[in-house]
Enzyme design. Structure first.
Site, PDB file in Angstrom:
ATOM      1  N   PHE A  38      -8.358  -0.798  -7.030  1.00  0.00           N
ATOM      2  CA  PHE A  38      -7.997  -1.687  -5.933  1.00  0.00           C
ATOM      3  C   PHE A  38      -9.269  -2.384  -5.480  1.00  0.00           C
ATOM      4  O   PHE A  38     -10.161  -1.758  -4.899  1.00  0.00           O
ATOM      5  CB  PHE A  38      -7.362  -0.954  -4.755  1.00  0.00           C
ATOM      6  CG  PHE A  38      -7.006  -1.895  -3.633  1.00  0.00           C
ATOM      7  CD1 PHE A  38      -5.835  -2.630  -3.679  1.00  0.00           C
ATOM      8  CD2 PHE A  38      -7.858  -2.083  -2.560  1.00  0.00           C
ATOM      9  CE1 PHE A  38      -5.507  -3.536  -2.673  1.00  0.00           C
ATOM     10  CE2 PHE A  38      -7.541  -2.985  -1.553  1.00  0.00           C
ATOM     11  CZ  PHE A  38      -6.369  -3.708  -1.608  1.00  0.00           C
ATOM     12  N   ASP A  87     -18.139  -1.273  -6.645  1.00  0.00           N
ATOM     13  CA  ASP A  87     -17.378  -1.692  -5.471  1.00  0.00           C
ATOM     14  C   ASP A  87     -17.426  -0.552  -4.459  1.00  0.00           C
ATOM     15  O   ASP A  87     -16.663   0.405  -4.536  1.00  0.00           O
ATOM     16  CB  ASP A  87     -15.932  -2.009  -5.871  1.00  0.00           C
ATOM     17  CG  ASP A  87     -15.082  -2.467  -4.692  1.00  0.00           C
ATOM     18  OD1 ASP A  87     -15.503  -2.250  -3.531  1.00  0.00           O
ATOM     19  OD2 ASP A  87     -13.984  -2.999  -4.921  1.00  0.00           O
ATOM     20  N   LYS A 107     -16.120  -4.007   4.730  1.00  0.00           N
ATOM     21  CA  LYS A 107     -15.504  -3.134   5.726  1.00  0.00           C
ATOM     22  C   LYS A 107     -16.482  -2.656   6.789  1.00  0.00           C
ATOM     23  O   LYS A 107     -16.718  -3.358   7.763  1.00  0.00           O
ATOM     24  CB  LYS A 107     -14.783  -1.979   5.028  1.00  0.00           C
ATOM     25  CG  LYS A 107     -13.569  -2.458   4.220  1.00  0.00           C
ATOM     26  CD  LYS A 107     -12.618  -1.351   3.913  1.00  0.00           C
ATOM     27  CE  LYS A 107     -11.451  -1.848   3.047  1.00  0.00           C
ATOM     28  NZ  LYS A 107     -10.576  -2.800   3.740  1.00  0.00           N
TER      29      LYS A 107
END
Length: 410
Positions: free
Chosen positions: A150, A235, A264
């Site tokens: 994801f 990531d 984030k």
């Protein structure tokens, strides 16, 4: 630590939730709670009911809600300047990029806004590097990715997802991606060709349910990429910035990727901040006009991001995540065989596989909400726990006690 309810003098949480659902696209399936304010690890809805937040905005709130250091940085910057565009340079830019580059041990920083933007940026940079530095033939560059990944929901990214909810109905998709099983180092080795520009991997798959690869996997990727002249892009959008008990999840194997993809928590839960961080030999391939973002690296984002980096530089929050992670692991493992099939933890992050006999992940989260705890399901019967790193041991224990009661059927 118990729920407190006051008499509302306005629309109820239920009424506001229904009104929101009636006027918004249904690309999310939120729990029926409407938050009015929050501090630390606690959120309060419009009815005055308090909830313990065990999601942390998918790790965007690693430092909790309304952290005074971050709120102060944002407030001070709001009254000065919030946007110049990258057509000009502002006074917060150099300090943020320097601090983040130093935290990562890299030369250059390319600030963006969202995590998906950062991933898209890393893809472009890897391809450009492949053509200009490695010498891959035009339009032949390939990037190796992992099953169960994801990385975001842009059309490019969902094109190499194997999640039907993310992928179906959004084609045609961009070529140039080769998918191999996650955790399978031999599959990566077999997939590398003269056209491979990069391996793009989550060191821990968060959306997949906190899936942790076998020991040595990241070290093996690093060795393969070095040997075969391929970029290793990590990531760390969800896993990085303290969540796992280290600054980066790659640190657990003493691995330094060629490209860090961050987001984030970098914005402190206040503004969207993301970045691609790499050495000049990689990010130096970009030239003016080839990539950009109006809001990327804006003054407000840089002020907050710099405060986040300063907090991480002390190591305090990483140590706290590691310490509380031991407590969380012990409590979760005690639930195995009592409504829980398996747990996976790394620092203050956990994937909990619920026994289907107990209910779906969604049903467990709804039951937790009724007990004053907010969490999020993923992939059917799995729930993800990511408490703020500032949570107290007492509150964490109480929240996990509520989960134990739910899965036991109390």
């Amino acid at each position: 630590m118990t729920a407190t309810i006051t008499t509302p003098q306005h629309e109820s949480s239920t009424e506001l939730f229904q009104r929101a659902e009636a006027r918004t696209a249904h690309n999310y399936h939120p729990l029926p709670v409407v938050v009015e304010h929050a501090a630390g690890a606690w959120m309060t809805d419009v009815d005055g009911t308090r909830f313990l937040d065990l999601l942390s905005g998918y790790s965007a709130l690693n430092f909790g809600h309304s952290h005074p250091t971050l709120v102060r940085a944002a407030t001070e910057q709001l009254g000065r300047v919030t946007l110049t565009s990258r057509a000009f340079v502002h006074d917060q830019f150099a300090d943020f990029c320097t601090a983040l580059g130093d935290l990562c041990g890299k030369d250059l920083v390319l600030p963006m806004n969202t995590g998906a933007e950062a991933v898209e940026t890393a893809i472009k940079v890897a391809r450009k590097w492949g053509y200009e530095v490695k010498g891959i033939a035009p339009d032949q560059a390939e990037i190796i990715v992992a099953s169960g990944n994801f990385h975001g929901r842009t059309t490019t990214i969902v094109g190499f997802s194997d999640d039907p909810d993310a992928r179906d109905g959004f084609g045609p998709f961009a070529p140039g991606f080769v998918t191999v099983p996650y955790g399978d180092l031999a599959a990566i080795e077999a997939a590398i060709t003269e056209n491979t520009a990069a391996v793009l991997i989550e060191p821990i798959q968060g959306e997949g349910g906190v899936v942790i690869p076998p020991d040595g996997y990241l070290r093996g990727i690093r060795a393969l990429c070095t040997e075969r002249d391929v970029l290793f892009a990590a990531d760390e959008i969800q896993a990085g910035l303290g969540r796992t008990g280290k600054t980066f999840a790659c640190d657990h194997e003493d691995v330094v990727p060629d490209i860090y993809v961050l987001g984030k928590a970098l914005g402190g839960g206040i503004v969207p901040v993301s970045a691609v961080v790499a050495d000049r030999s990689v990010l130096g391939v970009l030239r003016p006009g080839q990539h950009g973002s109006t809001f990327g690296g804006n003054p407000l984002a840089c002020a907050v991001g710099r405060a986040v980096v300063d907090m991480l530089a002390t190591g305090e929050h990483q140590d706290r995540a590691a310490e509380l992670g031991v407590l969380m692991t012990e409590q979760l493992e005690a639930m195995i065989g009592h409504g829980v099939l398996a747990v996976r933890t790394r620092g203050l992050w956990a994937g909990v596989d619920i026994d289907p006999a107990v209910g779906t992940g969604r049903e467990v989260c709804e039951a937790l909400m009724a007990r004053g705890v907010l969490a999020k399901d993923t992939h059917g019967s799995t729930i993800r726990l990511a408490p703020p790193l500032v949570i107290s041991a007492e509150d964490l224990t109480w929240g996990l006690d509520q989960l134990a009661a739910v899965v036991r059927g109390d």
